[in-house]
Design a protein around this motif. Structure first.
Motif, PDB file in Angstrom:
ATOM      1  N   ILE A  25      61.197  55.450  71.066  1.00 39.90           N
ATOM      2  CA  ILE A  25      60.680  55.836  72.381  1.00 39.90           C
ATOM      3  C   ILE A  25      59.239  56.316  72.266  1.00 39.90           C
ATOM      4  O   ILE A  25      58.894  57.094  71.387  1.00 39.90           O
ATOM      5  CB  ILE A  25      61.553  56.939  73.015  1.00 39.90           C
ATOM      6  N   ASP A  26      58.412  55.839  73.184  1.00 36.03           N
ATOM      7  CA  ASP A  26      57.039  56.302  73.315  1.00 36.03           C
ATOM      8  C   ASP A  26      57.010  57.290  74.476  1.00 36.03           C
ATOM      9  O   ASP A  26      57.238  56.925  75.625  1.00 36.03           O
ATOM     10  CB  ASP A  26      56.116  55.111  73.579  1.00 36.03           C
ATOM     11  N   PHE A  27      56.734  58.558  74.165  1.00 33.03           N
ATOM     12  CA  PHE A  27      56.766  59.604  75.180  1.00 33.03           C
ATOM     13  C   PHE A  27      55.427  59.799  75.881  1.00 33.03           C
ATOM     14  O   PHE A  27      55.265  60.761  76.635  1.00 33.03           O
ATOM     15  CB  PHE A  27      57.185  60.940  74.536  1.00 33.03           C
ATOM     16  N   SER A  28      54.464  58.928  75.642  1.00 33.82           N
ATOM     17  CA  SER A  28      53.104  59.172  76.133  1.00 33.82           C
ATOM     18  C   SER A  28      52.935  58.881  77.616  1.00 33.82           C
ATOM     19  O   SER A  28      51.867  59.150  78.177  1.00 33.82           O
ATOM     20  CB  SER A  28      52.097  58.352  75.327  1.00 33.82           C
ATOM     21  N   LYS A  29      53.972  58.344  78.282  1.00 37.36           N
ATOM     22  CA  LYS A  29      53.935  58.165  79.727  1.00 37.36           C
ATOM     23  C   LYS A  29      55.272  58.620  80.303  1.00 37.36           C
ATOM     24  O   LYS A  29      56.300  58.512  79.648  1.00 37.36           O
ATOM     25  CB  LYS A  29      53.669  56.696  80.101  1.00 37.36           C
ATOM     26  N   GLY A  30      55.223  59.113  81.520  1.00 36.89           N
ATOM     27  CA  GLY A  30      56.443  59.564  82.157  1.00 36.89           C
ATOM     28  C   GLY A  30      56.217  60.868  82.897  1.00 36.89           C
ATOM     29  O   GLY A  30      55.086  61.256  83.205  1.00 36.89           O
ATOM     30  N   THR A  31      57.313  61.567  83.183  1.00 38.18           N
ATOM     31  CA  THR A  31      57.274  62.844  83.900  1.00 38.18           C
ATOM     32  C   THR A  31      57.715  63.947  82.952  1.00 38.18           C
ATOM     33  O   THR A  31      58.758  63.840  82.302  1.00 38.18           O
ATOM     34  CB  THR A  31      58.207  62.812  85.127  1.00 38.18           C
ATOM     35  N   TYR A  32      56.911  65.007  82.877  1.00 34.72           N
ATOM     36  CA  TYR A  32      57.179  66.134  81.978  1.00 34.72           C
ATOM     37  C   TYR A  32      57.394  67.382  82.833  1.00 34.72           C
ATOM     38  O   TYR A  32      56.546  67.710  83.665  1.00 34.72           O
ATOM     39  CB  TYR A  32      56.016  66.369  81.014  1.00 34.72           C
ATOM     40  N   ILE A  33      58.492  68.067  82.619  1.00 33.65           N
ATOM     41  CA  ILE A  33      58.810  69.290  83.352  1.00 33.65           C
ATOM     42  C   ILE A  33      58.881  70.436  82.356  1.00 33.65           C
ATOM     43  O   ILE A  33      59.686  70.401  81.421  1.00 33.65           O
ATOM     44  CB  ILE A  33      60.151  69.161  84.101  1.00 33.65           C
TER      45      ILE A  33
END
Length: 350
Positions: free
Chosen positions: A31-39
């Motif tokens: 998984i590439d976590f460099s895009k998405g929604t972070y809470i």
């Protein structure tokens, strides 16, 4: 099957189940976590259960992503996250540190210490970052991003909180912390010295710019007590407009006794503010008029992924998980995401 055999089978099943990670913590190493929604979830004070909830672009939710990726807990009382050039910086107030992550892998690359009451972090250049620090006498700490060392301490007001970079200046809201303050410190980023102090309302705690380049400061106002801690009165919440480091307008807002802590700019001229419900106002109005667009027990607000969208967080009980909600400018709920305990900030990176 005998009772003994049944007991052994049930015990084995329980052990296997206990050894499995919850569904939202099964991490694919690709998984590439460099895009998405972070809470960012603050957690409960003293419990060390701060966390980050991650939602991928295709909608897959991962709770406690930091814990899963690093095989350790994040820390105590998360107050702020900042993303810069593929790195994420997580401020842990009660752990007295800023944790630095590689955003793609969501793994720790370093820890910034040397602070005792950190509130926010900003990267102000490729090589330097700043931390607002202190609950009484306050400082801005300058950090070398190559070594993660604090290289300079700049004295500001009491309880420095939110920060904003505009041109070659850093604006720091001095919220008072455990005392009282009513100022914004202006730091020249070329010399790293305070070049001005702007008087605003009681407890400035949030700061934004509008499309005209003016600076807006949200001041929550103060609650006054007697010797027995009975409430004796309030100073009003206000919005203060600053242009060229001079206060050009000040507007009292909401009802006496309301003390909002969060607002955000959504592009063009729209701002959104939470104080129980979600309000909007237009920065071009002669006198900004707050319009209630959504009712609810809301706590903080963050800019949404697109124009005229806002993320709002639920007011927490610091025991159970809470949700965050995406609203549009008409006050219509677009999305709800289950987060962790006491969510305080949402960032979307597309």
């Amino acid at each position: 099957m005998t009772r003994t055999t049944l007991f052994i089978a049930l015990l084995s099943a329980a052990i296997i189940a206990a050894c499995k990670k919850p569904e939202d913590q099964r991490i694919d190493p690709q998984i590439d976590f460099s895009k998405g929604t972070y809470i960012l979830n603050e957690g409960a004070f003293g419990s060390g259960n701060s966390s980050v909830t991650y939602v991928s672009e295709d909608g897959v939710r991962t709770g406690n992503v930091f814990n899963a990726q690093n095989n350790s807990s994040l820390g105590d009382v998360a107050t702020h996250m900042h993303i810069k050039d593929g790195m994420m910086f997580l401020v842990l107030n009660n752990s007295a540190q800023v944790t630095v992550l590689n955003l793609k892998t969501f793994t720790t690359t370093g820890v910034i210490t040397g602070c005792d009451y950190p509130r926010q972090f900003l990267a102000v250049s490729d090589s330097q970052g700043v931390i607002s620090n202190g609950s009484f006498a306050g400082q801005v700490l300058v950090v070398d991003l190559q070594t993660n060392d604090v290289t300079q301490t700049i004295d500001v007001g009491k309880g420095p909180e939110a920060m904003l970079v505009k041109d070659d200046k850093l604006y720091v809201t001095n919220s008072g912390g455990w005392d009282l303050d009513s100022t914004v410190s202006v730091i020249n980023l070329n010399t790293m010295t305070v070049e001005a102090t702007i008087q605003v309302g009681h407890r400035p705690n949030a700061i934004e710019t509008d499309e005209q380049g003016r600076i807006w400061v949200l001041c929550s106002g103060e609650t006054f007590y007697d010797d027995q801690w009975a409430v004796t009165g309030h100073s009003p919440a206000s919005l203060v407009v600053v242009d060229n480091d001079i206060v050009v307008a000040e507007y009292e807002i909401l009802e006496n006794g309301d003390h909002p802590l969060s607002f955000a700019h959504s592009g063009e001229d729209q701002f959104y503010l939470v104080s129980g419900g979600l309000y909007s106002f237009d920065a071009t109005d002669v006198v900004p008029s707050l319009q209630l667009i959504a009712e609810g027990p809301f706590n903080k607000v963050s800019a949404g992924p697109h124009y005229s969208q806002m993320w709002v967080t639920e007011s927490p009980d610091y025991v159970s998980s809470n949700s965050v909600f995406l609203y549009n400018s008409a006050g219509e709920q677009i999305e709800e995401i289950e987060a962790g305990i006491a969510p305080v900030q949402v960032i979307v990176k597309e």
